[in-house]
Design a protein around this motif. Structure first.
Motif, PDB file in Angstrom:
ATOM      1  N   GLY A   1     -30.134 -32.217 -39.581  1.00 50.67           N
ATOM      2  CA  GLY A   1     -28.805 -32.976 -39.605  1.00 50.67           C
ATOM      3  C   GLY A   1     -28.457 -33.416 -40.912  1.00 50.67           C
ATOM      4  O   GLY A   1     -26.915 -32.588 -41.290  1.00 50.67           O
TER       5      GLY A   1
ATOM      6  N   GLU B   1     -22.381 -35.258 -36.170  1.00 51.29           N
ATOM      7  CA  GLU B   1     -23.806 -35.590 -36.573  1.00 51.29           C
ATOM      8  C   GLU B   1     -23.622 -36.597 -37.332  1.00 51.29           C
ATOM      9  O   GLU B   1     -24.394 -37.456 -37.226  1.00 51.29           O
TER      10      GLU B   1
ATOM     11  N   HIS C   1     -30.755 -43.577 -34.789  1.00 47.42           N
ATOM     12  CA  HIS C   1     -31.553 -44.091 -36.227  1.00 47.42           C
ATOM     13  C   HIS C   1     -31.380 -45.588 -35.734  1.00 47.42           C
ATOM     14  O   HIS C   1     -32.059 -46.038 -36.523  1.00 47.42           O
TER      15      HIS C   1
ATOM     16  N   ASN D   1     -26.765 -39.806 -35.504  1.00 45.63           N
ATOM     17  CA  ASN D   1     -28.032 -40.269 -36.206  1.00 45.63           C
ATOM     18  C   ASN D   1     -27.555 -41.464 -36.450  1.00 45.63           C
ATOM     19  O   ASN D   1     -28.326 -42.278 -36.257  1.00 45.63           O
TER      20      ASN D   1
ATOM     21  N   ARG E   1     -31.702 -25.183 -34.618  1.00 49.04           N
ATOM     22  CA  ARG E   1     -30.936 -26.147 -33.043  1.00 49.04           C
ATOM     23  C   ARG E   1     -30.800 -25.592 -31.681  1.00 49.04           C
ATOM     24  O   ARG E   1     -31.415 -26.509 -31.172  1.00 49.04           O
TER      25      ARG E   1
HETATM   26 MG   LIG Z   1     -29.500 -36.130 -37.423  1.00 42.82          MG
END
Ligand SMILES: [Mg+2]
Ligand SMILES: Nc1ncnc2c1ncn2[C@@H]1O[C@H](COP(=O)(O)OP(=O)(O)OP(=O)(O)O)[C@@H](O)[C@H]1O
Length: 211
Positions: free
Chosen positions: A175, A129, A137, A133, A17
């Motif tokens: 993730g 994390e 997303h 997300n 990462r």
């Molecule tokens: Mg992620």
């Protein structure tokens, strides 16, 4: 043995990462900066005004790069934990989510009691994390994050009302694997429910549960 493998896996994931982030942002930005300075150098004799503009813009860009590197350093170890503790760190995270994005954020997060420090940082990273997300997303309008101590366990729930996803083909994504490994090392368990109504991530870890 499994536990050692988990730790090695986490180390590698985190290294990957950091290296990707340095490569994709910092290095690219430095390449751009060097091109900008090169341009300023070329303009210097022919068009000093333009050269000056290029230098001014480069100076601004350097500040932007420094901010980016600060964020990477902060990600490596959230300094605020040592300085200001759990509550203020959560407030900082809430502010960054609530003010920078087009999503309603609701936080209901208890302080992890009797904590060994490592559990808190792990939970913090998991929350970061999962929230990342949701922002990247989910296309959600709302997100809810709650954490409560119930008996001997800490229960964490991150929920959104976004588009959901299919849990296949996850090899190139780190993730969720990262979260899964962290939960495992905390001797906890996790469950994801996702569909067209959104995603809900449920995590339960024993209080102060680092093995
Ligand atoms: Mg992620
Ligand atoms: N809350 C969410 N809503 C919708 N889709 C999600 C959500 N969380 C995860 N996903 C889907 O699951 C995939 C895997 O997530 P994961 O965090 O493992 O990887 P990533 O975010 O793509 O990349 P990274 O390795 O930088 O975290 C995402 O690419 C996304 O398609």
């Amino acid at each position: 043995m499994e536990e050692k493998k988990g730790i090695l896996y986490l180390q590698e994931t985190e290294r990957r990462r950091i290296s990707e982030e340095l490569h994709d942002t910092t290095v690219q930005e430095l390449v751009y900066l060097s091109q900008q300075l090169e341009l300023a150098f070329l303009y210097m004799d022919k068009d000093p005004v333009q050269a000056r503009l290029e230098v001014l813009s480069s100076r601004k860009y350097v500040k932007h790069i420094i901010d980016g590197i600060r964020d990477i350093i902060y990600d490596l170890h959230p300094i605020s934990f040592d300085d200001i503790g759990w509550e203020a760190s959560m407030a900082r995270l809430y502010d960054s989510l609530a003010y920078n994005n087009d999503i309603n954020v609701s936080f209901d997060i208890e302080n992890p009691d009797n904590d060994d420090g490592v559990t808190a940082v792990s939970l913090y990273r998991i929350i970061c994390e999962a929230c990342r997300n949701v922002l990247n997303h989910s296309q959600a309008e709302n997100m809810w994050v709650s954490m409560k101590t119930e008996g001997d366990s800490i229960r964490l729930r991150i929920k959104d009302d976004g588009i959901g996803f299919r849990q296949t083909d996850m090899e190139k994504h780190f993730g969720l694997q990262f979260i899964r490994e962290k939960v495992l090392l905390l001797s906890g368990r996790m469950d994801i429910e996702t569909g067209c109504g959104g995603t809900e991530l449920l995590i339960e870890v024993p209080e102060g549960g680092m093995r």
